[in-house]
Design an enzyme around this catalytic site. Structure first.
Site, mmCIF file in Angstrom:
data_model
loop_
_atom_site.group_PDB
_atom_site.id
_atom_site.type_symbol
_atom_site.label_atom_id
_atom_site.label_comp_id
_atom_site.label_asym_id
_atom_site.label_seq_id
_atom_site.Cartn_x
_atom_site.Cartn_y
_atom_site.Cartn_z
ATOM 1 C CG HIS A 234 -0.376 0.001 2.538
ATOM 2 N ND1 HIS A 234 -0.190 -1.165 3.246
ATOM 3 C CD2 HIS A 234 0.081 0.992 3.357
ATOM 4 C CE1 HIS A 234 0.341 -0.891 4.422
ATOM 5 N NE2 HIS A 234 0.536 0.410 4.529
ATOM 6 C CG HIS B 163 3.878 4.430 5.523
ATOM 7 N ND1 HIS B 163 3.025 4.977 6.463
ATOM 8 C CD2 HIS B 163 3.370 3.204 5.245
ATOM 9 C CE1 HIS B 163 2.064 4.106 6.738
ATOM 10 N NE2 HIS B 163 2.240 3.021 6.007
ATOM 11 C CD GLU C 70 3.352 -0.599 7.267
ATOM 12 O OE1 GLU C 70 2.772 0.196 6.503
ATOM 13 O OE2 GLU C 70 2.779 -1.206 8.192
HETATM 14 CO CO CO Z 1 1.025 1.292 6.336
#
Ligand code: CO
Length: 134
Positions: A7, A79, A130
């Protein structure tokens, strides 16, 4: 090591307004809000088929995205999340290469119920990364 883009996360000042914008104006499918007190955020996911967009809003007084929201009051990209097959092996390999893992270096449970880690943005061209166990 690096797998699929899981994502792209956008920090937003008003999650309800962002959900309305994505679901009504953009016509996207948006998940129900999920409070993640351990991460200091409330999140939803927008499914766009080939990946997801995470919309996150600060939760609580000590949210780790509070400083980001101060600098970006109307919101912004926060992020990128990449999948990895083995998060502990990825962490050890990255640390050996000199990358900084945020927090105490141990994975925490992320929004999808899987272990996640964050890497220092200064080590990756100004972008917070991440990693999520796939
Ligand atoms: Co995230």
């Amino acid at each position: 090591m690096l797998g699929r883009l899981n994502h792209v996360a956008l920090a937003v000042p008003d999650l309800a307004a962002a959900v309305a914008s994505y679901s009504q104006t953009l016509g996207a499918r948006v998940s129900a809000p999920q409070a993640l007190p351990e991460h200091g955020v409330t999140v939803v996911f927008v499914d766009v088929g080939n990946t997801k967009i995470e919309l996150l809003e600060p939760l609580g007084a000590n949210s780790p995205i509070a400083a980001f929201m101060d600098k970006n009051p109307s919101g912004g990209m926060h992020h990128l999340c990449y999948e990895v097959d083995d998060i502990l092996a990825a962490r050890d390999q990255l640390k050996a290469a000199g990358a900084r893992v945020l927090g105490d270096g141990n994975p925490r449970t992320g929004a999808h119920g899987k272990p996640v880690l964050f890497l220092h943005p200064k080590d990756f061209f100004g972008t917070l990364i991440e990693l999520e166990q796939s």
